[in-house]
Design a protein around this motif. Sequence first.
Motif, mmCIF file in Angstrom:
data_model
loop_
_atom_site.group_PDB
_atom_site.id
_atom_site.type_symbol
_atom_site.label_atom_id
_atom_site.label_comp_id
_atom_site.label_asym_id
_atom_site.label_seq_id
_atom_site.Cartn_x
_atom_site.Cartn_y
_atom_site.Cartn_z
ATOM 1 N N GLN A 61 0.829 -1.206 0.000
ATOM 2 C CA GLN A 61 0.000 0.000 0.000
ATOM 3 C C GLN A 61 0.860 1.251 0.000
ATOM 4 O OE1 GLN A 61 -3.368 0.376 0.042
ATOM 5 N NE2 GLN A 61 -3.409 2.589 0.357
ATOM 6 N N TYR A 62 1.891 1.249 0.808
ATOM 7 C CA TYR A 62 2.715 2.439 0.933
ATOM 8 C C TYR A 62 3.467 2.740 -0.352
ATOM 9 C CZ TYR A 62 1.773 1.551 5.861
ATOM 10 O OH TYR A 62 1.150 1.320 7.052
ATOM 11 N N VAL A 63 4.090 1.735 -0.942
ATOM 12 C CA VAL A 63 4.942 1.964 -2.111
ATOM 13 C C VAL A 63 4.122 2.040 -3.390
ATOM 14 C CG1 VAL A 63 6.845 1.036 -3.488
ATOM 15 C CG2 VAL A 63 6.923 0.892 -0.994
ATOM 16 N N LEU A 64 3.396 0.996 -3.701
ATOM 17 C CA LEU A 64 2.689 0.895 -4.978
ATOM 18 C C LEU A 64 1.678 2.019 -5.162
ATOM 19 C CD1 LEU A 64 2.087 -0.904 -7.534
ATOM 20 C CD2 LEU A 64 0.282 -1.962 -6.160
ATOM 21 N N PHE A 65 0.927 2.328 -4.119
ATOM 22 C CA PHE A 65 -0.189 3.256 -4.292
ATOM 23 C C PHE A 65 0.030 4.602 -3.604
ATOM 24 C CE2 PHE A 65 -4.477 4.906 -3.389
ATOM 25 C CZ PHE A 65 -4.949 4.971 -4.690
ATOM 26 N N GLU A 66 0.277 4.571 -2.303
ATOM 27 C CA GLU A 66 0.260 5.814 -1.533
ATOM 28 C C GLU A 66 1.375 6.767 -1.926
ATOM 29 O OE1 GLU A 66 -1.809 8.222 0.805
ATOM 30 O OE2 GLU A 66 -2.310 6.107 0.653
ATOM 31 N N PHE A 67 2.581 6.250 -2.117
ATOM 32 C CA PHE A 67 3.724 7.121 -2.348
ATOM 33 C C PHE A 67 4.093 7.278 -3.820
ATOM 34 C CE2 PHE A 67 5.215 5.565 2.060
ATOM 35 C CZ PHE A 67 4.453 6.537 2.689
ATOM 36 N N LEU A 68 3.725 6.317 -4.662
ATOM 37 C CA LEU A 68 4.150 6.384 -6.059
ATOM 38 C C LEU A 68 3.019 6.678 -7.036
ATOM 39 C CD1 LEU A 68 6.798 3.514 -6.268
ATOM 40 C CD2 LEU A 68 7.099 5.930 -5.687
ATOM 41 N N THR A 69 1.818 6.180 -6.781
ATOM 42 C CA THR A 69 0.708 6.482 -7.687
ATOM 43 C C THR A 69 0.164 7.879 -7.435
ATOM 44 O OG1 THR A 69 0.094 4.160 -7.909
ATOM 45 C CG2 THR A 69 -1.601 5.785 -8.405
#
Length: 506
Positions: free
Chosen positions: A127-135
Amino acid sequence: MTFALRINSCFETANRGLMSLPIWLAAIAALVVFQTFLIVTHEPWADELQALLIATEAPNISTMFAWLRYEGHPPSWYLLLRGLAQLVPPEAALWVAALLVAALVQSAILFAAPFGRAERLLLASSQYVLFEFLTISRGTSLGVGLLVLAMLLWRSRWLWLVMALLPTVDFLFGVISGVFLILKWRERDIWWPGVTLWLAGSAFAAWSIIPAPDMVSAFNAMTPLTGMELLRDTFNGWLMKMGSMPLPFQGGISPQWNSPVVPIAGFGWIIMLVLCWVLTRGQTWHRLLIFGFFGFTLAFSLALYPIGLRHLMLGAFLLILLIWREAADRSVMEPLKFATFQAWLVVLAISGIASSAISVTRGFDSAPKVVAEIERRGLTDKHWIMLPEWRSSAIAARSDIIFGRPSENCSFSFVRWDHEYNALASPEAFTAMLEAEIETHGRTYLISDMTFSGFAPDLIAPLVTIPPGYSGVDYNLYVVGQNVPERSVTLPQCHSRGSLPAQMLP
């Protein structure tokens, strides 16, 4: 076999499977394609487009710095967007910036993180990498890119340049850079020219967020709508956000981004504290630093300004980076600790993939539908106002619509935090504002994320409501003074007012 050993064994099996080069390359390719698709198709919400408009509409750097005095954010993200807008169409700068950061972060995780391939793949899908911080493309994206770069450069003197840049992205990244400084001191690896560079970057960042004399914080601007929040409410809000860290599928049983995870948010903070305790076993300073970071966010929220859920997530990412540092320095980690980390990665990856799927199918923000509806009705060139103003960037960045500010008779495309919403404090104040707007500008059109009812239709009448996307923001369109003729309205820009003294400009 104990639970920890079972988890370790499962991951060993998965890692053996991923040792097959075709399988590993296929997994990486699937992740890269999915991440790219998420970024390119993402519909930015107002906060993302606010940064883009500030970066691209400022006629020069000095003006941009002056506008940032109302934002409370240092300039690095805005400078990146401004620079990219010279190379690509301005409307593409956000997703291009996100792709550049994603390329760095995902490459570092997939090819350089000191974990097995299964752990790396789950972290990259989290959640943190794929969506919250990068998307979602914000300054947080750039900051996380620098944090991961710091992991790669930990034994290099280039690390100090990265540490100096972190405070210029956001205040909390400056706090994390201080955590890194303590870790380097504990390792007896202090390089004093680097410390000087870090202090210079921190001083520049602090100077860049000195507020304009007429700045009103978002928290204070909302006070006429929400009333003054009590310390008890702020504390309970912080606990709910902490409770959303272990399983960050926002909204929970009613998925909605930037919302507490129901029903675990009320007690999930206990799970998060246990995670911090278990994942820092044998690392006293790591334990002190992660609890210190979360304690700082609580103190900051109580004393100054409530820290939002998406910002508090940086604490969870810091915990992961501390595990990264331990794994990089030790060839073997304690089975219980590593099994806990592995199990958490599974939860984070499920949350990340699920959140991404919902965002794609539901649409992240509904502003594109608002613009399409306005165009369908032939209202693009009409006189529009927005109350509250904080969603304006989502509309203005996608259209030729600019908004009038009734209280000052000026126009704007992005919100400027220099006033309170007193017109929304009571039905009487709202009525008086609308009557004055009708008298001055004739028939007017209003957009709001609030619902207005109980007023005379001749004063304000609903046109249409655009339901929210995954961001949770709905848009209500109204006509104000529907029986009054329209007038041609031309207003000066609000953003050109209140210029800062020369000594406050770069």
